[in-house]
Design a protein around this motif. Structure first.
Motif, PDB file in Angstrom:
ATOM      1  N   GLN A  17       0.867  -1.177   0.000  1.00 11.76           N
ATOM      2  CA  GLN A  17       0.000   0.000   0.000  1.00 11.76           C
ATOM      3  C   GLN A  17       0.902   1.224   0.000  1.00 11.76           C
ATOM      4  N   TYR A  19       0.709   5.632  -0.056  1.00 12.35           N
ATOM      5  CA  TYR A  19       0.073   6.942  -0.115  1.00 12.35           C
ATOM      6  C   TYR A  19       1.118   8.056  -0.119  1.00 12.35           C
ATOM      7  N   THR A  20       2.198   7.861   0.609  1.00  6.78           N
ATOM      8  CA  THR A  20       3.243   8.872   0.706  1.00  6.78           C
ATOM      9  C   THR A  20       4.513   8.191   1.200  1.00  6.78           C
ATOM     10  N   THR A  43      -1.804  16.572   1.983  1.00  9.75           N
ATOM     11  CA  THR A  43      -3.185  16.145   1.859  1.00  9.75           C
ATOM     12  C   THR A  43      -3.942  16.498   3.136  1.00  9.75           C
ATOM     13  N   ILE A  75      -4.869   8.979  -2.986  1.00 10.45           N
ATOM     14  CA  ILE A  75      -4.578  10.288  -2.420  1.00 10.45           C
ATOM     15  C   ILE A  75      -5.900  10.903  -1.991  1.00 10.45           C
ATOM     16  N   PHE A 137     -11.361  10.543  -0.832  1.00 13.65           N
ATOM     17  CA  PHE A 137     -10.463   9.629  -1.531  1.00 13.65           C
ATOM     18  C   PHE A 137     -11.031   9.164  -2.865  1.00 13.65           C
TER      19      PHE A 137
END
Length: 168
Positions: A17, A19-20, A43, A75, A137
């Motif tokens: 996974q 996201y950042t 975000t 994101i 999202f």
């Protein structure tokens, strides 16, 4: 517990996974992380908008020699105030570039799933974050008062990428 295994535990694939990039929050008293660049885009969850960091995560996971399923790539759009969805499109475009380069280098990436189809209820936050920013999202906007679901700007862009096979 300190368990020592005689043989490594077998596994068939890695689910990753992203996201950042995984920065450490250095402040012991709360507040923003000292590891962020001042004034950079973040975000609603206060994550850095840093899609290129996926390259490092793929490199690290590739060391295991197993296929990689990118199980959750997304994101939230607390930074994306307009209906054109330009921030999400830019983020996913960069993600696709990172994955393409990884494949060209021989990395074993076998799937990529975007998070998420529609805006979701976050079990620990509800529909909004403590800073009153809505959680957004989804590729499709969900109006939790009316139940109406409408596509965001990234949907036609993504459909075009898929139909023209411009994704990895």
């Amino acid at each position: 517990y300190n368990v020592r295994l005689e043989q490594p535990v077998p596994f068939d694939f890695i689910g990753l996974q992203y996201y950042t990039d995984p920065l450490v929050k250095l402040s012991l008293l709360g507040g923003e992380s000292a590891t962020r660049v001042p004034e950079e885009k973040i975000t609603a969850y206060l994550f850095r908008q840093y899609p290129q960091g996926l390259a490092s995560a793929i490199d690290e996971m590739s060391a295991f020699g197993k296929p990689i399923d990118l199980t959750e790539i997304g994101i939230d759009t607390g930074i994306n105030k307009g209906d054109d969805d330009h921030e999400r499109i830019a983020y996913f475009n960069r993600i696709f570039q990172v994955v393409q380069k990884a494949l060209e280098k021989g990395k074993k990436i076998r799937s990529l799933q975007l998070w998420t189809l529609i805006d979701n209820f976050d079990w620990h936050q509800g529909w909004t974050l403590p800073n009153s920013c809505p959680i957004r999202f989804g590729l499709y906007r969900f109006d939790y008062q009316t139940g109406k679901i409408t596509p965001r700007g990234a949907v036609p862009w993504l459909k075009n990428k898929i139909t023209q096979r411009k994704i990895v």
